[in-house]
Design an enzyme around this catalytic site. Structure first.
Site, PDB file in Angstrom:
ATOM      1  N   ARG A  18       0.805  -1.225   0.000  1.00  0.00           N
ATOM      2  CA  ARG A  18       0.000   0.000   0.000  1.00  0.00           C
ATOM      3  C   ARG A  18       0.838   1.275   0.000  1.00  0.00           C
ATOM      4  NH1 ARG A  18      -5.519  -0.536   1.405  1.00  0.00           N
ATOM      5  NH2 ARG A  18      -5.551   1.735   1.209  1.00  0.00           N
ATOM      6  N   HIS A  43      15.857 -10.422   5.151  1.00  0.00           N
ATOM      7  CA  HIS A  43      16.570 -10.830   3.937  1.00  0.00           C
ATOM      8  C   HIS A  43      16.338  -9.761   2.870  1.00  0.00           C
ATOM      9  CE1 HIS A  43      17.799 -14.400   1.163  1.00  0.00           C
ATOM     10  NE2 HIS A  43      18.099 -13.246   0.597  1.00  0.00           N
ATOM     11  N   HIS A  50      10.586  -6.359  -0.489  1.00  0.00           N
ATOM     12  CA  HIS A  50       9.994  -6.467   0.855  1.00  0.00           C
ATOM     13  C   HIS A  50      10.856  -5.685   1.843  1.00  0.00           C
ATOM     14  CE1 HIS A  50      12.759  -9.872   0.724  1.00  0.00           C
ATOM     15  NE2 HIS A  50      11.933 -10.584  -0.014  1.00  0.00           N
ATOM     16  N   GLU A  70      20.202 -11.866   6.220  1.00  0.00           N
ATOM     17  CA  GLU A  70      20.492 -12.886   5.218  1.00  0.00           C
ATOM     18  C   GLU A  70      20.668 -12.235   3.852  1.00  0.00           C
ATOM     19  OE1 GLU A  70      17.706 -16.527   6.951  1.00  0.00           O
ATOM     20  OE2 GLU A  70      17.065 -15.399   5.177  1.00  0.00           O
ATOM     21  N   THR A 100      12.334 -16.779  -3.750  1.00  0.00           N
ATOM     22  CA  THR A 100      12.787 -17.114  -2.405  1.00  0.00           C
ATOM     23  C   THR A 100      14.043 -17.958  -2.541  1.00  0.00           C
ATOM     24  OG1 THR A 100      12.139 -18.051  -0.265  1.00  0.00           O
ATOM     25  CG2 THR A 100      11.388 -19.216  -2.249  1.00  0.00           C
ATOM     26  N   HIS A 190      13.603 -22.586   6.382  1.00  0.00           N
ATOM     27  CA  HIS A 190      12.899 -22.579   5.096  1.00  0.00           C
ATOM     28  C   HIS A 190      11.761 -23.598   5.128  1.00  0.00           C
ATOM     29  CE1 HIS A 190      12.922 -20.779   1.054  1.00  0.00           C
ATOM     30  NE2 HIS A 190      12.196 -21.834   0.749  1.00  0.00           N
ATOM     31  N   ASP A 191      10.546 -23.075   5.122  1.00  0.00           N
ATOM     32  CA  ASP A 191       9.313 -23.876   5.086  1.00  0.00           C
ATOM     33  C   ASP A 191       9.055 -24.695   6.349  1.00  0.00           C
ATOM     34  OD1 ASP A 191       8.724 -22.842   2.637  1.00  0.00           O
ATOM     35  OD2 ASP A 191       9.285 -24.614   1.491  1.00  0.00           O
ATOM     36  N   GLY A 213       9.644 -17.530   8.821  1.00  0.00           N
ATOM     37  CA  GLY A 213       8.963 -16.305   8.439  1.00  0.00           C
ATOM     38  C   GLY A 213       7.632 -16.536   7.763  1.00  0.00           C
ATOM     39  N   HIS A 214       7.646 -17.052   6.540  1.00  0.00           N
ATOM     40  CA  HIS A 214       6.432 -17.149   5.736  1.00  0.00           C
ATOM     41  C   HIS A 214       5.333 -17.923   6.460  1.00  0.00           C
ATOM     42  CE1 HIS A 214       4.026 -17.179   2.066  1.00  0.00           C
ATOM     43  NE2 HIS A 214       3.819 -18.462   2.283  1.00  0.00           N
TER      44      HIS A 214
END
Length: 237
Positions: A18, A43, A50, A70, A100, A190-191, A213-214
């Site tokens: 936004r 990162h 981002h 990172e 990613t 990661h994941d 994170g995600h």
């Protein structure tokens, strides 16, 4: 207890959508620490889609636990890290256009390059970690770069956990033993998510820190950020 570092990239993604300052990344990081997380990970990428480089500077001023930055050690990233001086820098071999992170370092092929950049960061008093696949050979070769730690790339674990948890975690157990055998600290990320994190923590020895994170942000949309952080901390005990 394995330490939890929360990657706040997705909070920055939402803010950037936004063009304003909602959600406030700095306040979010402060809240995440209050909720119990033991670190903040960012990162920044060259296109700043981002995390922006200024975010690293702003977070350095407020993070009281551990700041982990990172990224691929291209000149602009290296300059930023040396300016901010985080507690840890994690070197990731991602291409500028990568959505990613999708692979670990070949620590034999890139050993000279990694050794040179790690020496630069060590002179600044920054702990280093190298993103690697769960390959004992790559882990052992990482020792000769001078790094302090390796971070195991856990996407393959997450992909196969639902079908066969033991087969999914077995390569990571071997990689962890290899790291301990050559005196390297061990991180992972990661994941990883609320479903698969406990088994990983129970089965992978010598684990010091995970960066999530995600999944954590997605889970927080349903369960609330404070609640989700507490759920991770329980699973990491």
């Amino acid at each position: 207890m394995v330490r939890l570092s929360v990657n706040v990239n997705k909070i920055a993604t939402l803010r950037n959508a936004r063009g304003g300052n909602m959600p406030n990344l700095v306040q979010s990081a402060k809240d995440i620490e209050v909720f119990g997380a033991q670190g903040i990970t960012i990162h920044p990428r060259p296109d700043e889609r981002h995390i922006r480089y200024q975010d690293a500077r702003d977070l350095k001023a407020v993070v009281t636990t551990e700041l982990n930055i990172e990224g691929n050690p291209v000149p602009a990233f290296t300059d930023l890290v040396l300016e901010v001086v985080p507690d840890q820098v994690t070197l990731v071999p991602d291409a500028p256009d990568a959505i990613t992170s999708n692979a670990g370092w070949d620590t034999r092929t890139h050993q000279k390059h990694l050794r040179e950049i790690i020496e630069v960061f060590h002179r600044a008093g920054i702990r280093t970690s190298i993103f690697v696949d769960p390959d004992p050979e790559m882990v052992r070769a990482a020792r000769d770069t001078g790094t302090d730690r390796v971070e195991l790339y856990t996407e393959s674990y997450a992909q196969h956990y639902g079908k066969d948890p033991e087969a999914a975690v077995a390569p990571f157990r071997k990689a962890a033993e290899a790291a301990a055998g050559v005196g390297l600290g061990l991180n992972a990320g990661h994941d990883l998510n609320l479903d698969n994190i406990r088994w990983f923590r129970e089965q992978v020895p010598h684990l010091m820190e995970v960066s999530i994170g995600h999944a954590l942000i997605c889970e927080s949309l349903y369960l609330g950020l404070e609640n989700v952080i507490q759920m991770y901390l329980q699973r990491l005990k």
